[in-house]
Design a protein around this motif. Structure first.
Motif, PDB file in Angstrom:
ATOM      1  N   VAL A 131       0.485  -1.381  -0.095  1.00 45.59           N
ATOM      2  CA  VAL A 131       0.240  -0.321  -0.070  1.00 45.59           C
ATOM      3  C   VAL A 131       0.794   1.449   0.074  1.00 45.59           C
ATOM      4  CG1 VAL A 131      -1.771  -1.220   1.070  1.00 45.59           C
ATOM      5  CG2 VAL A 131       0.029   0.106   2.416  1.00 45.59           C
ATOM      6  N   SER A 132       0.108   2.281   0.004  1.00 47.22           N
ATOM      7  CA  SER A 132       1.257   3.504  -0.325  1.00 47.22           C
ATOM      8  C   SER A 132       0.821   4.302   0.628  1.00 47.22           C
ATOM      9  CB  SER A 132       0.003   4.542  -1.210  1.00 47.22           C
ATOM     10  OG  SER A 132      -1.273   4.446  -0.816  1.00 47.22           O
ATOM     11  N   THR A 133       1.944   5.237   0.914  1.00 47.68           N
ATOM     12  CA  THR A 133       1.826   5.925   2.206  1.00 47.68           C
ATOM     13  C   THR A 133       0.365   6.572   2.806  1.00 47.68           C
ATOM     14  OG1 THR A 133       2.821   7.912   1.137  1.00 47.68           O
ATOM     15  CG2 THR A 133       4.202   5.816   3.028  1.00 47.68           C
ATOM     16  N   GLY A 134       0.048   7.203   1.264  1.00 49.35           N
ATOM     17  CA  GLY A 134      -1.083   7.666   1.448  1.00 49.35           C
ATOM     18  C   GLY A 134      -2.422   7.001   2.382  1.00 49.35           C
ATOM     19  N   ILE A 135      -1.648   5.534   1.407  1.00 52.31           N
ATOM     20  CA  ILE A 135      -3.131   4.646   2.238  1.00 52.31           C
ATOM     21  C   ILE A 135      -2.259   4.321   3.571  1.00 52.31           C
ATOM     22  CG2 ILE A 135      -3.777   2.291   2.153  1.00 52.31           C
ATOM     23  CD1 ILE A 135      -4.880   3.602  -0.594  1.00 52.31           C
ATOM     24  N   LEU A 136      -1.578   4.403   4.139  1.00 50.79           N
ATOM     25  CA  LEU A 136      -1.298   4.416   5.792  1.00 50.79           C
ATOM     26  C   LEU A 136      -1.983   5.568   6.254  1.00 50.79           C
ATOM     27  CD1 LEU A 136       2.456   2.880   5.493  1.00 50.79           C
ATOM     28  CD2 LEU A 136       0.346   1.988   6.677  1.00 50.79           C
ATOM     29  N   SER A 137      -1.510   6.659   5.759  1.00 48.98           N
ATOM     30  CA  SER A 137      -2.176   8.321   7.083  1.00 48.98           C
ATOM     31  C   SER A 137      -3.769   7.431   6.696  1.00 48.98           C
ATOM     32  CB  SER A 137      -2.322   9.191   6.034  1.00 48.98           C
ATOM     33  OG  SER A 137       0.090   8.971   6.092  1.00 48.98           O
ATOM     34  N   HIS A 138      -4.216   7.293   5.820  1.00 52.71           N
ATOM     35  CA  HIS A 138      -5.640   7.301   5.576  1.00 52.71           C
ATOM     36  C   HIS A 138      -6.716   6.541   6.707  1.00 52.71           C
ATOM     37  CE1 HIS A 138      -9.871   7.505   4.699  1.00 52.71           C
ATOM     38  NE2 HIS A 138     -10.432   6.652   4.334  1.00 52.71           N
ATOM     39  N   ALA A 139      -5.871   5.707   6.482  1.00 49.59           N
ATOM     40  CA  ALA A 139      -6.272   4.361   7.087  1.00 49.59           C
ATOM     41  C   ALA A 139      -5.976   4.289   9.188  1.00 49.59           C
ATOM     42  CB  ALA A 139      -5.244   2.930   7.115  1.00 49.59           C
ATOM     43  N   LEU A 140      -5.050   5.248   9.498  1.00 45.49           N
ATOM     44  CA  LEU A 140      -4.490   5.433  11.175  1.00 45.49           C
ATOM     45  C   LEU A 140      -5.138   6.678  11.196  1.00 45.49           C
ATOM     46  CD1 LEU A 140      -0.946   4.855  10.796  1.00 45.49           C
ATOM     47  CD2 LEU A 140      -2.729   3.093  11.571  1.00 45.49           C
ATOM     48  N   GLY A 141      -6.060   7.474  10.216  1.00 42.07           N
ATOM     49  CA  GLY A 141      -6.685   8.665  10.905  1.00 42.07           C
ATOM     50  C   GLY A 141      -8.606   8.456  10.300  1.00 42.07           C
ATOM     51  N   LEU A 142      -8.248   6.528  10.375  1.00 42.99           N
ATOM     52  CA  LEU A 142     -10.577   6.682  10.407  1.00 42.99           C
ATOM     53  C   LEU A 142     -10.107   6.082  12.341  1.00 42.99           C
ATOM     54  CD1 LEU A 142     -10.023   3.783   8.008  1.00 42.99           C
ATOM     55  CD2 LEU A 142     -11.081   5.914   7.806  1.00 42.99           C
ATOM     56  N   LEU A 143     -11.423   5.908  12.717  1.00 47.95           N
ATOM     57  CA  LEU A 143     -12.001   6.551  13.657  1.00 47.95           C
ATOM     58  C   LEU A 143     -11.885   5.192  14.682  1.00 47.95           C
ATOM     59  CD1 LEU A 143     -16.339   7.728  12.962  1.00 47.95           C
ATOM     60  CD2 LEU A 143     -13.760   9.449  13.876  1.00 47.95           C
TER      61      LEU A 143
END
Length: 172
Positions: A131-143
């Motif tokens: 996965v991209s760092t964008g996917i990592l970032s988005h995931a870790l920002g989830l609730l």
């Protein structure tokens, strides 16, 4: 931290002697990467060997806390080659440290502070390479951490997923 280090050194000896030496192939090496996280209130300690990683998501930014123990990272760190050239090296993904790979286990240790709202990700290379760092970032920002793991696995498994994937997400 001392007990975790001792346990990993015991595993290293067992993999190096009992498992590898008694294997059908006397030259076989059995090893594994490791990343561990210990926390107490606002302090945390990360220990690792190999290319499993620890990430911190803080204030909408992603930080890679661990540094890979791979030939590629070593070449970059020693400024022998630039990152693109290092990635093309035929042995770029070869590990320079792992539990069971050498007689003496060398762990890196990082102590840091943890703030309310921080999210931490421990994961294998099979995940972050899929996965991209964008996917990592988005995931870790989830609730929730559960939603983050579901999101990461969904994206990793929808691609080539060339290696085993594992992940643990924690939030303070």
């Amino acid at each position: 931290v001392r007990r975790v280090r001792q346990a990993l050194h015991v595993v290293n000896r067992r993999l190096g002697h009992e498992v590898t030496v008694t294997a059908d192939q006397p030259d076989a090496v059995m090893g594994s990467t490791v990343v561990a996280l210990l926390g107490n209130q606002e302090r945390a300690v990360c220990l690792w060997a190999g290319d499993s990683r620890c990430y911190l998501w803080r204030n909408q930014r992603l930080y890679q806390l661990s540094r890979d123990h791979s030939l590629m990272q070593q070449l970059i760190h020693e400024e022998q080659v630039d990152p693109l050239e290092a990635a093309r090296h035929p042995a770029a993904n070869a590990l320079t440290r792992a539990v069971g790979a050498h007689e003496r286990l060398v762990l890196d240790i990082l102590e840091f502070s943890v703030q309310p709202g921080d999210t931490l990700l421990l994961c294998s290379d099979g995940l972050y390479q899929s996965v991209s760092t964008g996917i990592l970032s988005h995931a870790l920002g989830l609730l929730s951490p559960e939603a983050a793991v579901d999101y990461l696995f969904s994206h990793a498994l929808s691609g080539p997923a060339r290696d085993n994937i594992s992940a643990v997400v924690m939030r303070r």
